[in-house]
Structures are given as structure tokens and as C-alpha cells.
Design a protein around this motif. Structure first.
Motif, short mmCIF file in Angstrom:
data_model
loop_
_atom_site.label_atom_id
_atom_site.label_comp_id
_atom_site.label_asym_id
_atom_site.label_seq_id
_atom_site.Cartn_x
_atom_site.Cartn_y
_atom_site.Cartn_z
N THR A 173 -54.77 15.76 8.21
CA THR A 173 -54.98 15.78 9.66
C THR A 173 -56.28 16.47 10.05
O THR A 173 -56.66 16.42 11.21
N ALA A 174 -56.94 17.10 9.10
CA ALA A 174 -58.20 17.77 9.41
C ALA A 174 -59.22 16.73 9.87
O ALA A 174 -59.35 15.68 9.25
N PRO A 175 -59.92 17.01 10.94
CA PRO A 175 -60.95 16.05 11.34
C PRO A 175 -62.00 15.88 10.24
O PRO A 175 -62.38 16.83 9.56
N ASN A 197 -56.98 8.29 9.91
CA ASN A 197 -57.15 9.74 9.91
C ASN A 197 -58.37 10.21 9.12
O ASN A 197 -58.77 11.36 9.23
N LEU A 198 -58.99 9.32 8.33
CA LEU A 198 -60.17 9.70 7.56
C LEU A 198 -61.45 9.05 8.09
O LEU A 198 -62.47 9.04 7.42
N HIS A 199 -61.38 8.53 9.33
CA HIS A 199 -62.58 8.00 9.97
C HIS A 199 -63.46 9.15 10.42
O HIS A 199 -62.96 10.23 10.73
N GLY A 200 -64.74 8.91 10.47
CA GLY A 200 -65.67 9.92 10.94
C GLY A 200 -67.08 9.41 10.82
O GLY A 200 -67.31 8.29 10.38
N ARG A 212 -48.54 12.19 -4.48
CA ARG A 212 -49.23 10.96 -4.88
C ARG A 212 -50.28 10.64 -3.81
O ARG A 212 -50.09 10.96 -2.64
N PRO A 213 -51.38 9.98 -4.20
CA PRO A 213 -52.45 9.73 -3.23
C PRO A 213 -52.01 8.93 -2.01
O PRO A 213 -52.45 9.21 -0.89
N ARG A 214 -51.13 7.96 -2.18
CA ARG A 214 -50.71 7.13 -1.03
C ARG A 214 -49.80 7.90 -0.09
O ARG A 214 -49.58 7.48 1.04
N VAL A 215 -49.28 9.05 -0.53
CA VAL A 215 -48.50 9.93 0.34
C VAL A 215 -49.42 10.99 0.96
O VAL A 215 -49.37 11.25 2.16
N LEU A 216 -50.29 11.56 0.14
CA LEU A 216 -51.16 12.65 0.60
C LEU A 216 -52.24 12.19 1.58
O LEU A 216 -52.40 12.79 2.65
N LEU A 217 -52.97 11.15 1.24
CA LEU A 217 -54.13 10.75 2.06
C LEU A 217 -53.80 10.48 3.53
O LEU A 217 -54.51 10.96 4.41
N PRO A 218 -52.72 9.75 3.84
CA PRO A 218 -52.42 9.52 5.27
C PRO A 218 -51.98 10.78 6.02
O PRO A 218 -52.00 10.82 7.24
N ARG A 219 -51.58 11.82 5.29
CA ARG A 219 -51.11 13.06 5.92
C ARG A 219 -52.22 14.04 6.24
O ARG A 219 -51.97 15.06 6.89
#
Length: 188
Positions: A173-175, A24-27, A164-171
Motif C-alpha cells: 500500500t506504500a505509494p 497499487n504499484l503505479h507511479g 508468495r509474490p501474487r499474494v504480497l504484491l497486490p497488498r
């Protein structure tokens, strides 16, 4: 501590689980991220390291090229990919106003973050936590990752500042409109 570091020498988290590699953080990778304190792939100065190893725990100067139009927020994630655990340790996570073009030294302080900086939880706590690798463990790579997001992170979860970062980062959804990274190294 040197003995523990040598015993764990081959145990490292690796970069597979970094924010950079989350789908989800690819770009695009058109932003440039730099620091006056260290070049990409060079040593991070002691001043930017943790007090536990003689540093000042002072976040480094960071600067970046202008984010693309439509950037609602910048996300900064600093991770140690060489910790002897399963996943990298997040040393700092912050949301940055896209109108900013740089952060001065100390701008990621938990007690006094710079204007336009919202600190998120990290593995260690809030704010910048400088490198303090195990003595004798070998070089540790600290990856400073900057993401230009099209929507604010607040829309990813009800409480982004508590997650927590491991919960927040995968969520998130913004491109990702653009991203950059800068790697610094510390060895004891």
C-alpha cells in the motif's frame, strides 16, 4: 522439448498481470534502470541464464538513478511474461536498501545476498533464478522492475518474506514514488 515449445508457441502469460501493471504499484517513471550485461530489449547473456540451459544462474549487474527523497525501500521484481501459463513467472523478488545505487553480479544469490538486499519468495524459490525458456517456444521477455516505495513492505503484510509474490504484491500500500524497468530477452 522443442516440440512442446512449438506446440505452446502461442500460449503466453503476457504483461497484463505483471507487478508493473498492478494499480497499487503505479507511479511516475523517472528512475532509469540499466545493466552492464545487456541493454534494454537485448539478449541476456548465457552467464545470467539458468544452469539447466548451460548458464551460471548469476544475477546480472543492475544500476539505477538515485531514488527520490522519502524512499524507504526499493522493490525489485523480475518476471518472465512469456511463460505458457496464465500469469507471468516471478524469477526474483527482493527488497533493497535505498542507499544502494547498484547491485553487483551475483548480489541476488539465495545463498549469499549482498548487504542491503532482502530476498523475498518468487514463483520458483528465493533468490535469482535465471532464464530457462522452453526450447522452440520463441523469445521470452524478462522484465526487471524497480519500485521506489515510501514505506517499507513489512507494513503491507505481517510476513512479507513468507508470502508468495501474487499474494504480497497486490497488498503493498506504500505509494510508489518512482519506478523503472529493463527488459532482457532469451530464446532457445
Amino acid at each position: 522439448m522443442t516440440l512442446i515449445g512449438r506446440l505452446l508457441h502461442n500460449r503466453r502469460a503476457g504483461d497484463t498481470h505483471t507487478a508493473w501493471n498492478l494499480p497499487n504499484l503505479h507511479g511516475p517513471e523517472l528512475l532509469t534502470l540499466t545493466s552492464e550485461h545487456f541493454a534494454h530489449g537485448a539478449a541476456i547473456p548465457l552467464q545470467q541464464c539458468a544452469k539447466a540451459i548451460g548458464g551460471d544462474d548469476l544475477s546480472p549487474h543492475l544500476a539505477w538513478t538515485p531514488p527520490p527523497p522519502g524512499t524507504a525501500q526499493l522493490l525489485l521484481v523480475v518476471e518472465d511474461i512469456d511463460v505458457p501459463i496464465a500469469k507471468p513467472a516471478v524469477h526474483c523478488a527482493a527488497l533493497i536498501d535505498p542507499s544502494l545505487a547498484h547491485l553487483d553480479p551475483g548480489a541476488l544469490s539465495a545463498k549469499r545476498p549482498a548487504a542491503g538486499v532482502q530476498l523475498l519468495r518468487s514463483t520458483i524459490g528465493r533468490g535469482y533464478h535465471g532464464p530457462a525458456p522452453l526450447k522452440g517456444h520463441g523469445p521470452h521477455h524478462y522484465i526487471f522492475q524497480l519500485f521506489a516505495l515510501s514505506d517499507p513492505v513489512g507494513s503491507a503484510t505481517d510476513a512479507p518474506h513468507r508470502a508468495r509474490p501474487r499474494v504480497l504484491l497486490p497488498r503493498i500500500t506504500a505509494p510508489v514514488l518512482d519506478r523503472a524497468r529493463l527488459t532482457g530477452i532469451v530464446e532457445r
